[in-house]
Design a protein around this motif. Structure first.
Motif, PDB file in Angstrom:
ATOM      1  N   ARG A   1       0.854  -1.185   0.000  1.00 30.14           N
ATOM      2  CA  ARG A   1       0.000   0.000   0.000  1.00 30.14           C
ATOM      3  C   ARG A   1       0.887   1.231   0.000  1.00 30.14           C
ATOM      4  NH1 ARG A   1      -5.386  -1.269   1.528  1.00 30.14           N
ATOM      5  NH2 ARG A   1      -5.502  -3.373   2.312  1.00 30.14           N
ATOM      6  N   HIS A   2       0.417   2.235  -0.703  1.00 31.70           N
ATOM      7  CA  HIS A   2       1.081   3.539  -0.699  1.00 31.70           C
ATOM      8  C   HIS A   2       0.130   4.515  -0.038  1.00 31.70           C
ATOM      9  CE1 HIS A   2       4.236   2.208  -3.432  1.00 31.70           C
ATOM     10  NE2 HIS A   2       3.300   1.626  -4.149  1.00 31.70           N
ATOM     11  N   VAL A   3       0.686   5.404   0.779  1.00 29.46           N
ATOM     12  CA  VAL A   3      -0.115   6.424   1.449  1.00 29.46           C
ATOM     13  C   VAL A   3       0.457   7.785   1.071  1.00 29.46           C
ATOM     14  CG1 VAL A   3      -0.892   7.360   3.654  1.00 29.46           C
ATOM     15  CG2 VAL A   3      -0.657   4.874   3.366  1.00 29.46           C
ATOM     16  N   LEU A   4      -0.373   8.583   0.428  1.00 33.09           N
ATOM     17  CA  LEU A   4       0.000   9.947   0.073  1.00 33.09           C
ATOM     18  C   LEU A   4      -0.716  10.887   1.036  1.00 33.09           C
ATOM     19  CD1 LEU A   4      -0.375   9.699  -3.804  1.00 33.09           C
ATOM     20  CD2 LEU A   4       1.605   9.137  -2.389  1.00 33.09           C
ATOM     21  N   VAL A   5       0.011  11.825   1.608  1.00 37.14           N
ATOM     22  CA  VAL A   5      -0.542  12.765   2.587  1.00 37.14           C
ATOM     23  C   VAL A   5      -0.707  14.111   1.894  1.00 37.14           C
ATOM     24  CG1 VAL A   5      -0.205  13.862   4.832  1.00 37.14           C
ATOM     25  CG2 VAL A   5       0.682  11.539   4.425  1.00 37.14           C
ATOM     26  N   LEU A   6      -1.929  14.636   1.923  1.00 41.96           N
ATOM     27  CA  LEU A   6      -2.243  15.901   1.265  1.00 41.96           C
ATOM     28  C   LEU A   6      -2.807  16.899   2.270  1.00 41.96           C
ATOM     29  CD1 LEU A   6      -1.616  15.718  -1.757  1.00 41.96           C
ATOM     30  CD2 LEU A   6      -2.439  13.551  -0.967  1.00 41.96           C
ATOM     31  N   PRO A   7      -2.659  18.194   1.980  1.00 40.32           N
ATOM     32  CA  PRO A   7      -3.066  19.213   2.956  1.00 40.32           C
ATOM     33  C   PRO A   7      -4.572  19.395   3.120  1.00 40.32           C
ATOM     34  CG  PRO A   7      -2.271  20.259   0.955  1.00 40.32           C
ATOM     35  CD  PRO A   7      -2.016  18.786   0.811  1.00 40.32           C
TER      36      PRO A   7
ATOM     37  N   ASP B   1      -7.664  11.596  -8.807  1.00 41.62           N
ATOM     38  CA  ASP B   1      -7.974  11.656 -10.239  1.00 41.62           C
ATOM     39  C   ASP B   1      -6.707  11.542 -11.079  1.00 41.62           C
ATOM     40  OD1 ASP B   1     -10.680  11.952  -9.714  1.00 41.62           O
ATOM     41  OD2 ASP B   1     -10.647  14.137  -9.925  1.00 41.62           O
ATOM     42  N   ALA B   2      -5.658  12.240 -10.662  1.00 42.36           N
ATOM     43  CA  ALA B   2      -4.404  12.226 -11.409  1.00 42.36           C
ATOM     44  C   ALA B   2      -3.758  10.842 -11.415  1.00 42.36           C
ATOM     45  CB  ALA B   2      -3.430  13.252 -10.826  1.00 42.36           C
ATOM     46  N   LEU B   3      -3.956  10.071 -10.346  1.00 44.86           N
ATOM     47  CA  LEU B   3      -3.397   8.720 -10.297  1.00 44.86           C
ATOM     48  C   LEU B   3      -3.936   7.866 -11.434  1.00 44.86           C
ATOM     49  CD1 LEU B   3      -3.524   8.065  -6.466  1.00 44.86           C
ATOM     50  CD2 LEU B   3      -1.463   8.044  -7.877  1.00 44.86           C
ATOM     51  N   GLY B   4      -5.224   7.977 -11.695  1.00 42.22           N
ATOM     52  CA  GLY B   4      -5.827   7.222 -12.792  1.00 42.22           C
ATOM     53  C   GLY B   4      -5.312   7.663 -14.144  1.00 42.22           C
ATOM     54  N   GLU B   5      -5.175   8.977 -14.312  1.00 47.66           N
ATOM     55  CA  GLU B   5      -4.722   9.514 -15.586  1.00 47.66           C
ATOM     56  C   GLU B   5      -3.255   9.199 -15.858  1.00 47.66           C
ATOM     57  OE1 GLU B   5      -5.577  13.678 -15.434  1.00 47.66           O
ATOM     58  OE2 GLU B   5      -7.719  13.344 -15.121  1.00 47.66           O
ATOM     59  N   ARG B   6      -2.400   9.385 -14.866  1.00 47.64           N
ATOM     60  CA  ARG B   6      -0.948   9.224 -15.066  1.00 47.64           C
ATOM     61  C   ARG B   6      -0.465   7.787 -15.003  1.00 47.64           C
ATOM     62  NH1 ARG B   6       2.078  14.183 -11.991  1.00 47.64           N
ATOM     63  NH2 ARG B   6       0.635  15.810 -12.671  1.00 47.64           N
TER      64      ARG B   6
ATOM     65  N   ARG C   1       4.060  -2.223  -9.182  1.00 55.61           N
ATOM     66  CA  ARG C   1       4.462  -1.542 -10.412  1.00 55.61           C
ATOM     67  C   ARG C   1       4.586  -0.027 -10.286  1.00 55.61           C
ATOM     68  NH1 ARG C   1       0.679   0.766 -13.705  1.00 55.61           N
ATOM     69  NH2 ARG C   1      -1.460   0.686 -13.004  1.00 55.61           N
ATOM     70  N   LEU C   2       4.149   0.536  -9.162  1.00 55.43           N
ATOM     71  CA  LEU C   2       4.217   1.986  -8.984  1.00 55.43           C
ATOM     72  C   LEU C   2       5.544   2.387  -8.370  1.00 55.43           C
ATOM     73  CD1 LEU C   2       0.619   2.560  -7.637  1.00 55.43           C
ATOM     74  CD2 LEU C   2       1.462   2.975  -9.951  1.00 55.43           C
TER      75      LEU C   2
ATOM     76  N   GLU D   1       7.961   8.509  -8.074  1.00 52.21           N
ATOM     77  CA  GLU D   1       6.974   9.188  -8.919  1.00 52.21           C
ATOM     78  C   GLU D   1       5.735   9.554  -8.113  1.00 52.21           C
ATOM     79  OE1 GLU D   1       6.136   7.169 -12.601  1.00 52.21           O
ATOM     80  OE2 GLU D   1       8.258   6.750 -12.932  1.00 52.21           O
ATOM     81  N   LEU D   2       5.332   8.680  -7.197  1.00 47.66           N
ATOM     82  CA  LEU D   2       4.186   8.988  -6.336  1.00 47.66           C
ATOM     83  C   LEU D   2       4.499  10.165  -5.420  1.00 47.66           C
ATOM     84  CD1 LEU D   2       3.059   5.384  -5.371  1.00 47.66           C
ATOM     85  CD2 LEU D   2       1.919   6.947  -6.967  1.00 47.66           C
ATOM     86  N   ASP D   3       5.716  10.213  -4.903  1.00 48.38           N
ATOM     87  CA  ASP D   3       6.118  11.321  -4.049  1.00 48.38           C
ATOM     88  C   ASP D   3       6.128  12.628  -4.835  1.00 48.38           C
ATOM     89  OD1 ASP D   3       6.900  12.321  -1.502  1.00 48.38           O
ATOM     90  OD2 ASP D   3       8.976  12.386  -2.183  1.00 48.38           O
ATOM     91  N   ALA D   4       6.624  12.570  -6.073  1.00 45.89           N
ATOM     92  CA  ALA D   4       6.642  13.764  -6.924  1.00 45.89           C
ATOM     93  C   ALA D   4       5.218  14.236  -7.226  1.00 45.89           C
ATOM     94  CB  ALA D   4       7.399  13.478  -8.217  1.00 45.89           C
ATOM     95  N   LEU D   5       4.319  13.291  -7.493  1.00 47.57           N
ATOM     96  CA  LEU D   5       2.920  13.640  -7.765  1.00 47.57           C
ATOM     97  C   LEU D   5       2.310  14.327  -6.550  1.00 47.57           C
ATOM     98  CD1 LEU D   5       0.306  13.450  -9.507  1.00 47.57           C
ATOM     99  CD2 LEU D   5      -0.106  11.265  -8.365  1.00 47.57           C
ATOM    100  N   ALA D   6       2.477  13.750  -5.368  1.00 45.72           N
ATOM    101  CA  ALA D   6       1.926  14.354  -4.149  1.00 45.72           C
ATOM    102  C   ALA D   6       2.540  15.733  -3.917  1.00 45.72           C
ATOM    103  CB  ALA D   6       2.175  13.447  -2.951  1.00 45.72           C
ATOM    104  N   GLY D   7       3.817  15.891  -4.239  1.00 44.56           N
ATOM    105  CA  GLY D   7       4.500  17.162  -4.054  1.00 44.56           C
ATOM    106  C   GLY D   7       3.922  18.286  -4.886  1.00 44.56           C
ATOM    107  N   GLU D   8       3.305  17.943  -6.017  1.00 40.76           N
ATOM    108  CA  GLU D   8       2.664  18.961  -6.858  1.00 40.76           C
ATOM    109  C   GLU D   8       1.501  19.633  -6.135  1.00 40.76           C
ATOM    110  OE1 GLU D   8       1.690  17.445 -10.758  1.00 40.76           O
ATOM    111  OE2 GLU D   8       3.594  16.341 -10.844  1.00 40.76           O
TER     112      GLU D   8
END
Length: 81
Positions: free
Chosen positions: A5-11, A21-26, A61-62, A66-73
């Motif tokens: 499992r990956h956990v992305l923390v957002l504000p 949404d971006a996870l599905g697209e990218r 496969r993730l 790249e996941l960290d960079a995506l969350a950083g955006e």
């Protein structure tokens, strides 16, 4: 098959929804990530909550970078396991 499992923390919730949404697209993720409100200790106000985007990656496969960079955006980050 592993239970990775990956956990992305957002504000905030908006950022978490946009990242989901971006996870599905990218990355072509078919399974909808889980959004979870993570209130800071002792805080009841939704403004003081972080939002988590939790996604399974059983195939491994993730790329975590790249996941960290995506969350950083969205001013977020990927939690290390």
């Amino acid at each position: 098959m592993s239970d990775v499992r990956h956990v992305l923390v957002l504000p905030d919730r908006d950022a978490a929804e946009e990242v989901a949404d971006a996870l599905g697209e990218r990355f072509g993720i078919a399974e909808e990530p889980q959004l979870v409100r993570d209130a800071l200790a002792g805080e009841d106000d939704a403004e003081d909550a972080q939002w988590l985007v939790v996604l399974r990656d059983e195939a491994g496969r993730l790329d975590p970078r790249e996941l960290d960079a995506l969350a950083g955006e969205w001013d977020g980050w990927r939690e290390e396991p």
